[in-house]
Design a protein around this motif. Structure first.
Motif, PDB file in Angstrom:
ATOM      1  N   UNK A 145       0.842  -1.305  -0.001  1.00 11.48           N
ATOM      2  CA  UNK A 145       0.052   0.000  -0.105  1.00 11.48           C
ATOM      3  C   UNK A 145       0.957   1.149  -0.012  1.00 11.48           C
ATOM      4  N   UNK A 146       1.816   1.405   1.061  1.00 10.70           N
ATOM      5  CA  UNK A 146       2.575   2.496   0.936  1.00 10.70           C
ATOM      6  C   UNK A 146       3.544   2.545  -0.391  1.00 10.70           C
ATOM      7  N   UNK A 147       3.857   1.396  -0.852  1.00 12.21           N
ATOM      8  CA  UNK A 147       4.681   1.578  -2.084  1.00 12.21           C
ATOM      9  C   UNK A 147       3.477   1.964  -3.308  1.00 12.21           C
ATOM     10  N   UNK A 148       2.364   1.711  -3.352  1.00 15.49           N
ATOM     11  CA  UNK A 148       1.566   2.244  -4.208  1.00 15.49           C
ATOM     12  C   UNK A 148       1.393   3.709  -4.162  1.00 15.49           C
ATOM     13  N   UNK A 149       1.169   4.168  -2.821  1.00 15.62           N
ATOM     14  CA  UNK A 149       1.272   5.738  -2.669  1.00 15.62           C
ATOM     15  C   UNK A 149       2.379   6.478  -3.331  1.00 15.62           C
ATOM     16  N   UNK A 169       6.019  -6.230 -11.448  1.00 13.53           N
ATOM     17  CA  UNK A 169       5.397  -7.444 -10.561  1.00 13.53           C
ATOM     18  C   UNK A 169       5.050  -6.695  -9.229  1.00 13.53           C
ATOM     19  N   UNK A 170       3.950  -6.489  -9.057  1.00 14.82           N
ATOM     20  CA  UNK A 170       3.460  -5.803  -7.747  1.00 14.82           C
ATOM     21  C   UNK A 170       3.010  -6.830  -6.576  1.00 14.82           C
ATOM     22  N   UNK A 171       2.909  -7.894  -7.216  1.00 18.23           N
ATOM     23  CA  UNK A 171       2.993  -9.093  -6.032  1.00 18.23           C
ATOM     24  C   UNK A 171       1.583  -9.082  -5.371  1.00 18.23           C
ATOM     25  N   UNK A 172       0.385  -8.514  -5.863  1.00 19.48           N
ATOM     26  CA  UNK A 172      -0.788  -8.372  -5.476  1.00 19.48           C
ATOM     27  C   UNK A 172      -1.709  -8.765  -6.494  1.00 19.48           C
ATOM     28  N   UNK A 173      -3.038  -9.154  -5.878  1.00 23.75           N
ATOM     29  CA  UNK A 173      -4.059  -9.571  -7.011  1.00 23.75           C
ATOM     30  C   UNK A 173      -4.864  -8.370  -7.123  1.00 23.75           C
ATOM     31  N   UNK A 174      -5.651  -8.288  -8.305  1.00 24.20           N
ATOM     32  CA  UNK A 174      -6.486  -6.891  -8.297  1.00 24.20           C
ATOM     33  C   UNK A 174      -7.492  -6.494  -7.206  1.00 24.20           C
ATOM     34  N   UNK A 175      -7.672  -7.589  -6.411  1.00 22.04           N
ATOM     35  CA  UNK A 175      -8.648  -6.969  -5.207  1.00 22.04           C
ATOM     36  C   UNK A 175      -7.635  -6.643  -4.018  1.00 22.04           C
ATOM     37  N   UNK A 176      -6.653  -6.615  -4.037  1.00 23.76           N
ATOM     38  CA  UNK A 176      -5.830  -6.106  -3.049  1.00 23.76           C
ATOM     39  C   UNK A 176      -5.793  -4.610  -3.030  1.00 23.76           C
ATOM     40  N   UNK A 177      -5.657  -4.022  -1.566  1.00 27.11           N
ATOM     41  CA  UNK A 177      -5.804  -2.642  -1.312  1.00 27.11           C
ATOM     42  C   UNK A 177      -4.896  -1.808  -2.443  1.00 27.11           C
ATOM     43  N   UNK A 178      -3.864  -2.256  -2.424  1.00 22.01           N
ATOM     44  CA  UNK A 178      -2.849  -1.844  -3.191  1.00 22.01           C
ATOM     45  C   UNK A 178      -3.130  -1.264  -4.826  1.00 22.01           C
TER      46      UNK A 178
END
Length: 287
Positions: A145-149, A169-178
């Motif tokens: 999340x902090x990385x996305x911001x 590679x964001x290591x998160x699925x589409x429904x993750x908060x990030x």
């Protein structure tokens, strides 16, 4: 109104899985990239040391401008000697404008820097190309999340007239908060942005890029997740929105998985790549 001429841009993001597995993988990756002919290439987990110059093999003969994070980063992060770093390659000259270190106390073992580069497409204009990797541990969503911001702030500091492209590679699925934050579905830290997920708009198939169908990923899923039946979409190409770029457009034409099957019996990586074809143009002006 006259319609501005579009330039076709092919973007590929691919996690090369450092130097794990079969020693012939990098030659196979190179062969496939030569066939696919990307214009913008984001590579993750690339080891480039005096002893293991894997980037040289991967990009050999592509006729692109190349930057590895170690070329522009003032220090070598812990674990980068065995987990690699981020690299970008562009058909046109690029200028790296910032390098973002993603490590925070909740994710100290993330050696992969984020590279932001301005790419000049000639008469069409310039765009910001961001290549990135997020924290890998399943429980590290707060770090993601902090990385996305931080990525959205990075874009705001350097964005160009043409829409920004974020690949990695964001290591998160589409429904993750990030990912929900990046795609405009929720706010974080009192802020909101919107990037278009190329796969969601024009993807062919499931888009799962880290899946137990691939024996390289299966080994990781058994070790890290403890499950064999594990299939996730972790790799993305995101495109800046119209309201952040009133002077340019980027129309997503197609998105598909690449490097997603064995070649001569060898799987190229533990991830699949994502290839996206985009038409970019300045906005039409009165003629």
């Amino acid at each position: 109104m006259s319609r501005s001429k579009a330039m076709h841009v092919r973007v590929i993001t691919f996690n090369v899985w450092n130097v794990e597995g079969d020693s012939r993988r990098h030659q196979i990756i190179n062969r496939e990239l030569r066939r696919l002919k990307p214009d913008l290439l984001a590579l993750q987990e690339v080891i480039q040391t005096r002893e293991k110059a894997s980037l040289d093999t991967i990009v050999d003969g592509l006729d692109m401008h190349i930057t590895h994070q170690q070329d522009v980063q003032a220090f070598q992060p812990p674990y980068s000697d065995r987990c690699g770093g981020t690299a970008i390659a562009t058909r046109w000259p690029h200028r790296v404008v910032e390098v973002l270190d993603p490590r925070i106390p909740q994710a100290p073992d993330v050696p992969w820097a984020t590279l932001a580069a301005v790419v000049n497409l000639g008469d069409v204009g310039s765009l910001l190309f961001i290549a990135t990797t997020a924290a890998w541990r399943p429980a590290a969503e707060v770090a993601r999340e902090r990385h996305a911001v931080a990525i959205s702030d990075l874009d705001a500091r350097h964005r160009q007239d043409l829409p920004t492209l974020i690949a990695g590679d964001l290591n998160a699925e589409p429904d993750a908060a990030s990912i929900r934050f990046l795609t405009g579905r929720q706010s974080l830290e009192g802020r909101s942005v919107c990037y278009y997920d190329a796969w969601e708009i024009a993807g062919i198939g499931t888009g799962k890029t880290w899946t137990g169908v691939n024996p390289n990923a299966l080994a990781g899923a058994e070790r890290i997740i403890g499950q064999r039946n594990y299939h996730r979409r972790f790799d993305y190409v995101l495109v800046g929105s119209w309201d952040a770029h009133p002077k340019g457009r980027a129309e997503i034409q197609s998105a598909e998985c690449v490097l997603d099957r064995p070649v001569d019996g060898i799987w190229p990586s533990d991830h699949y790549g994502v290839m996206v074809d985009i038409d970019v143009r300045p906005n039409a002006k009165a003629g």
